[in-house]
Design a protein around this motif. Structure first.
Motif, mmCIF file in Angstrom:
data_model
loop_
_atom_site.group_PDB
_atom_site.id
_atom_site.type_symbol
_atom_site.label_atom_id
_atom_site.label_comp_id
_atom_site.label_asym_id
_atom_site.label_seq_id
_atom_site.Cartn_x
_atom_site.Cartn_y
_atom_site.Cartn_z
ATOM 1 N N ARG A 1 0.986 -1.175 -0.009
ATOM 2 C CA ARG A 1 -0.107 -0.020 0.107
ATOM 3 C C ARG A 1 0.904 1.357 0.021
ATOM 4 N NH1 ARG A 1 -4.603 -2.069 4.332
ATOM 5 N NH2 ARG A 1 -5.367 -3.819 3.219
ATOM 6 N N LYS A 2 2.117 1.081 0.301
ATOM 7 C CA LYS A 2 2.993 2.105 0.201
ATOM 8 C C LYS A 2 4.013 2.155 -1.052
ATOM 9 C CE LYS A 2 3.605 2.112 5.500
ATOM 10 N NZ LYS A 2 4.634 1.858 6.507
ATOM 11 N N VAL A 3 3.717 1.276 -1.924
ATOM 12 C CA VAL A 3 4.583 1.255 -2.932
ATOM 13 C C VAL A 3 3.555 1.216 -4.114
ATOM 14 C CG1 VAL A 3 6.393 -0.163 -4.335
ATOM 15 C CG2 VAL A 3 6.382 0.154 -1.645
ATOM 16 N N GLY A 4 3.601 2.237 -5.261
ATOM 17 C CA GLY A 4 2.737 2.121 -6.315
ATOM 18 C C GLY A 4 3.337 0.958 -7.254
ATOM 19 N N TYR A 5 2.465 0.247 -8.115
ATOM 20 C CA TYR A 5 2.619 -0.769 -8.963
ATOM 21 C C TYR A 5 1.980 -0.610 -10.149
ATOM 22 C CZ TYR A 5 3.866 -5.596 -10.254
ATOM 23 O OH TYR A 5 4.234 -6.839 -10.999
ATOM 24 N N ALA A 6 2.489 -0.437 -11.247
ATOM 25 C CA ALA A 6 1.854 -0.456 -12.635
ATOM 26 C C ALA A 6 2.400 -1.494 -13.391
ATOM 27 C CB ALA A 6 2.054 0.689 -13.364
ATOM 28 N N GLN B 1 -6.360 3.518 -20.670
ATOM 29 C CA GLN B 1 -6.175 2.226 -19.514
ATOM 30 C C GLN B 1 -4.970 2.328 -18.788
ATOM 31 O OE1 GLN B 1 -7.411 -1.903 -20.663
ATOM 32 N NE2 GLN B 1 -9.061 -1.098 -21.848
ATOM 33 N N GLN B 2 -3.981 2.590 -19.641
ATOM 34 C CA GLN B 2 -2.522 2.662 -18.951
ATOM 35 C C GLN B 2 -2.390 3.939 -18.178
ATOM 36 O OE1 GLN B 2 -1.235 -0.813 -19.816
ATOM 37 N NE2 GLN B 2 -0.009 0.521 -18.885
ATOM 38 N N ARG B 3 -3.015 5.101 -18.626
ATOM 39 C CA ARG B 3 -3.132 6.356 -17.734
ATOM 40 C C ARG B 3 -3.764 5.979 -16.403
ATOM 41 N NH1 ARG B 3 -2.115 11.005 -20.919
ATOM 42 N NH2 ARG B 3 -1.476 10.698 -23.129
ATOM 43 N N VAL B 4 -4.772 5.365 -16.720
ATOM 44 C CA VAL B 4 -5.638 5.069 -15.278
ATOM 45 C C VAL B 4 -4.628 4.167 -14.386
ATOM 46 C CG1 VAL B 4 -7.695 4.253 -14.339
ATOM 47 C CG2 VAL B 4 -8.018 5.457 -16.426
ATOM 48 N N GLY B 5 -4.089 3.321 -15.053
ATOM 49 C CA GLY B 5 -3.379 2.198 -14.302
ATOM 50 C C GLY B 5 -2.219 3.185 -13.360
ATOM 51 N N VAL B 6 -1.641 4.055 -14.152
ATOM 52 C CA VAL B 6 -0.543 4.997 -13.548
ATOM 53 C C VAL B 6 -1.166 5.780 -12.362
ATOM 54 C CG1 VAL B 6 1.005 6.894 -13.844
ATOM 55 C CG2 VAL B 6 0.832 4.999 -15.457
ATOM 56 N N ALA B 7 -2.352 6.311 -12.680
ATOM 57 C CA ALA B 7 -3.102 7.298 -11.616
ATOM 58 C C ALA B 7 -3.355 6.220 -10.387
ATOM 59 C CB ALA B 7 -4.375 7.799 -12.109
ATOM 60 N N ARG B 8 -3.845 5.102 -10.562
ATOM 61 C CA ARG B 8 -4.108 4.121 -9.544
ATOM 62 C C ARG B 8 -2.989 4.038 -8.702
ATOM 63 N NH1 ARG B 8 -6.354 -1.923 -10.377
ATOM 64 N NH2 ARG B 8 -4.323 -2.117 -11.327
ATOM 65 N N ALA B 9 -1.694 3.699 -9.235
ATOM 66 C CA ALA B 9 -0.620 3.432 -8.729
ATOM 67 C C ALA B 9 0.109 4.531 -7.678
ATOM 68 C CB ALA B 9 0.563 2.992 -9.652
ATOM 69 N N LEU B 10 -0.270 5.808 -8.241
ATOM 70 C CA LEU B 10 0.043 6.786 -7.743
ATOM 71 C C LEU B 10 -0.947 7.476 -6.562
ATOM 72 C CD1 LEU B 10 1.564 8.962 -10.434
ATOM 73 C CD2 LEU B 10 2.895 7.974 -8.601
ATOM 74 N N ALA B 11 -2.120 6.982 -6.442
ATOM 75 C CA ALA B 11 -3.273 7.639 -5.771
ATOM 76 C C ALA B 11 -2.944 7.883 -4.240
ATOM 77 C CB ALA B 11 -4.423 6.630 -5.851
ATOM 78 N N ASP C 1 -0.259 8.453 -3.011
ATOM 79 C CA ASP C 1 0.905 9.144 -3.057
ATOM 80 C C ASP C 1 2.290 8.411 -2.439
ATOM 81 O OD1 ASP C 1 2.431 11.538 -3.406
ATOM 82 O OD2 ASP C 1 2.016 12.460 -1.200
ATOM 83 N N PRO C 2 2.537 7.332 -2.949
ATOM 84 C CA PRO C 2 3.582 6.457 -2.396
ATOM 85 C C PRO C 2 5.033 7.062 -2.993
ATOM 86 C CG PRO C 2 2.759 5.565 -4.615
ATOM 87 C CD PRO C 2 1.849 6.572 -4.157
ATOM 88 N N PRO C 3 6.036 7.100 -2.301
ATOM 89 C CA PRO C 3 7.178 7.499 -2.453
ATOM 90 C C PRO C 3 8.066 6.688 -3.714
ATOM 91 C CG PRO C 3 7.698 6.414 -0.474
ATOM 92 C CD PRO C 3 6.160 6.522 -0.883
ATOM 93 N N VAL C 4 7.468 5.410 -3.888
ATOM 94 C CA VAL C 4 8.228 4.415 -4.805
ATOM 95 C C VAL C 4 6.851 3.940 -5.916
ATOM 96 C CG1 VAL C 4 9.343 2.245 -4.811
ATOM 97 C CG2 VAL C 4 9.932 3.738 -3.132
ATOM 98 N N LEU C 5 7.467 3.961 -7.141
ATOM 99 C CA LEU C 5 6.634 3.452 -8.167
ATOM 100 C C LEU C 5 7.323 2.525 -8.927
ATOM 101 C CD1 LEU C 5 4.085 3.335 -9.945
ATOM 102 C CD2 LEU C 5 5.096 5.293 -11.122
ATOM 103 N N LEU C 6 6.773 1.260 -8.735
ATOM 104 C CA LEU C 6 7.170 0.039 -9.682
ATOM 105 C C LEU C 6 6.434 -0.097 -11.017
ATOM 106 C CD1 LEU C 6 7.795 -2.653 -6.975
ATOM 107 C CD2 LEU C 6 9.495 -0.562 -7.432
ATOM 108 N N MET C 7 7.228 -0.281 -11.888
ATOM 109 C CA MET C 7 6.706 -0.388 -13.478
ATOM 110 C C MET C 7 6.847 -1.524 -14.160
ATOM 111 S SD MET C 7 6.269 3.533 -14.442
ATOM 112 C CE MET C 7 4.685 3.591 -15.034
ATOM 113 N N ASP C 8 6.426 -2.618 -14.455
ATOM 114 C CA ASP C 8 6.801 -3.831 -15.083
ATOM 115 C C ASP C 8 6.155 -3.958 -16.345
ATOM 116 O OD1 ASP C 8 7.780 -6.355 -15.530
ATOM 117 O OD2 ASP C 8 6.718 -7.561 -14.099
ATOM 118 N N GLU C 9 7.037 -3.447 -17.259
ATOM 119 C CA GLU C 9 6.891 -3.338 -18.811
ATOM 120 C C GLU C 9 5.287 -2.548 -18.945
ATOM 121 O OE1 GLU C 9 8.446 -5.960 -21.767
ATOM 122 O OE2 GLU C 9 8.785 -7.508 -20.098
ATOM 123 N N PRO C 10 5.003 -1.405 -18.431
ATOM 124 C CA PRO C 10 3.681 -0.751 -18.342
ATOM 125 C C PRO C 10 3.161 -0.697 -19.667
ATOM 126 C CG PRO C 10 5.161 0.646 -17.749
ATOM 127 C CD PRO C 10 6.203 -0.600 -17.611
#
Length: 415
Positions: free
Chosen positions: A94-99, A160-170, A172-181
């Motif tokens: 919940r503290k790490v965004g994931y897309a 859809q990908q933009r919404v996925g990034v928005a959800r990952a950042l919602a 406000d995590p300091p870290v965002l992980l992105m796996d071939e988004p």
């Protein structure tokens, strides 16, 4: 019972956190060798680090161990000096965004519900969640009024990908992980999503760890790139410039591939070259005023903007002669645009696609900001190639001096 008032918003959003991987290893039962073996690296707060390597090298496994979607067999993961290998993995996620690729949105939830998912789980008040959803949609360039109640099936792949990034950042995590988004969208949409990520990072300063198999994408997005061998062994971990000009070995050179000088076009942005004004008109303007602007202007062309100030059509003087009181059939539709965060390579491809030798530059929500032309791009290409030529000559001169020095030492030693 009335809902308690939302807590005041923090003075500034959470920015990135340092990530340290210490001797990280993953072994699967039944496998003779580890999937990831003894990986150590430090990812600085606020930078984008790209993991790139051949299929099956362990780059996605390494990424997923950071938020413990895959549990490490041994080693440590520290986020801002907190050892996260021993805390509740659900709380960690919940503290790490994931897309991920294809966005991973829940199809039975609306766009707003998808974005609100993690803030709701961590107990944010409804009013704060509602405001955050609108803020996130605006941040990723989607109109909240238009997209709030839509379902994922009603969106394009890029949306859809933009919404996925928005959800990952919602949350406000300091870290965002992105796996071939961006791997599942068409090349044009992919370029725009990459530009959007760069723009977001300028605003948010998160720590982003991004997995890709596309070295050109790595060059475009990364502050630093980790080129990984099998078992996620680090072949080279450096800036894109350093890897392009001084690959560590033949394995890294294979990833760089041919045309390293031209790949450097991915390191220069449209914002770094001249974006110029161009005559414009709006679809709501009277036809006579558009005709007058073309007739009296020094250029024989103008860019027609739609009601949202987005590029719509290129209009020439001859087009208006055939308009017959309507713009419906006049002009040429704008097919390609670039943002200020697009690379010179993106811009050059767009200009070459259009024989007229220019491309419109857009900002948030596709609003028009200017034009970049072929002459500007070619001047920049020549400057890059000349810089590469001088650097290569300097490198050759250094090698010759080193060889001469060794020869002198050998001669002196033989006397």
């Amino acid at each position: 019972m009335p809902e308690p008032p939302a807590p005041p918003a923090p003075a500034r959003a959470a920015t990135g956190a340092t990530i340290r991987l210490e001797n990280l290893t993953k072994r699967y039962s039944g496998s003779a060798v580890p999937a990831v073996e003894n990986v150590s690296m430090e990812i600085r707060a606020g930078e984008i680090v790209i993991f790139v390597g051949p299929s099956g090298c362990g780059k996605s496994t390494t990424l997923k161990m950071i938020n413990r979607l895959i549990e490490p067999t041994s080693g440590r993961i520290r986020i801002d000096d907190e050892d996260v290998t021993g805390i509740d993995p659900v709380k960690l996620r919940r503290k790490v965004g994931y897309a991920i690729q294809s966005s991973g949105l829940f199809p039975h939830m609306t766009v707003a519900q998808n974005i609100a998912l993690v803030p709701r789980m961590v107990g944010w008040p409804k009013s704060r969640i509602r405001n955050r959803v609108e803020e996130m949609l605006d941040l990723v360039g989607l109109d909240p009024g238009e997209f709030h109640h839509r379902y994922p099936r009603q969106l394009s792949g890029g949306q859809q990908q933009r919404v996925g990034v928005a959800r990952a950042l919602a949350a406000d995590p300091p870290v965002l992980l992105m796996d071939e988004p961006f791997g599942a969208v068409d090349p044009i949409t992919r370029d725009h999503l990459q530009d959007e990520l760069i723009r977001l990072q300028h605003e948010l300063h998160k720590t982003i760890v991004f997995v890709t198999h596309d070295f050109d994408e790595a060059i475009k997005l990364g502050d630093r790139i980790a080129v990984l061998r099998e078992r996620s062994q680090i072949a080279q971990f450096d800036t894109p410039e350093a890897i392009l000009t001084n690959p560590a070995d033949d394995f890294v050179s294979g990833f760089v591939g041919a045309g390293a000088a031209l790949k450097r076009l991915n390191l220069t942005r449209v914002r770094d070259v001249g974006v110029v004004d161009f005559p414009t008109a709006c679809v709501d303007d009277p036809l006579q005023s558009i005709f007058d602007a073309l007739r009296s202007g020094t250029a024989n062309e103008l860019l027609l903007l739609d009601r949202h100030h987005r590029p719509y059509k290129w209009l020439r003087r001859g087009d208006l002669m055939r308009a017959k009181g309507s713009l419906a059939r006049a002009g040429t539709l704008v097919h390609d645009t670039v943002t200020r965060d697009a690379t010179l390579r993106d811009a050059l491809e767009a200009v070459l696609t259009d024989n007229a030798g220019r491309v419109a530059v857009t900002g948030r929500r596709g609003r028009y900001e200017g034009v970049v032309d072929m002459q500007t791009l070619m001047n920049s290409v020549h400057e890059l190639l000349e810089a590469d030529r001088l650097e290569a000559a300097e490198h050759q001169h250094t090698l010759e001096e080193q060889r001469a020095g060794r020869t002198r030492q050998e001669q002196e030693g033989g006397t």
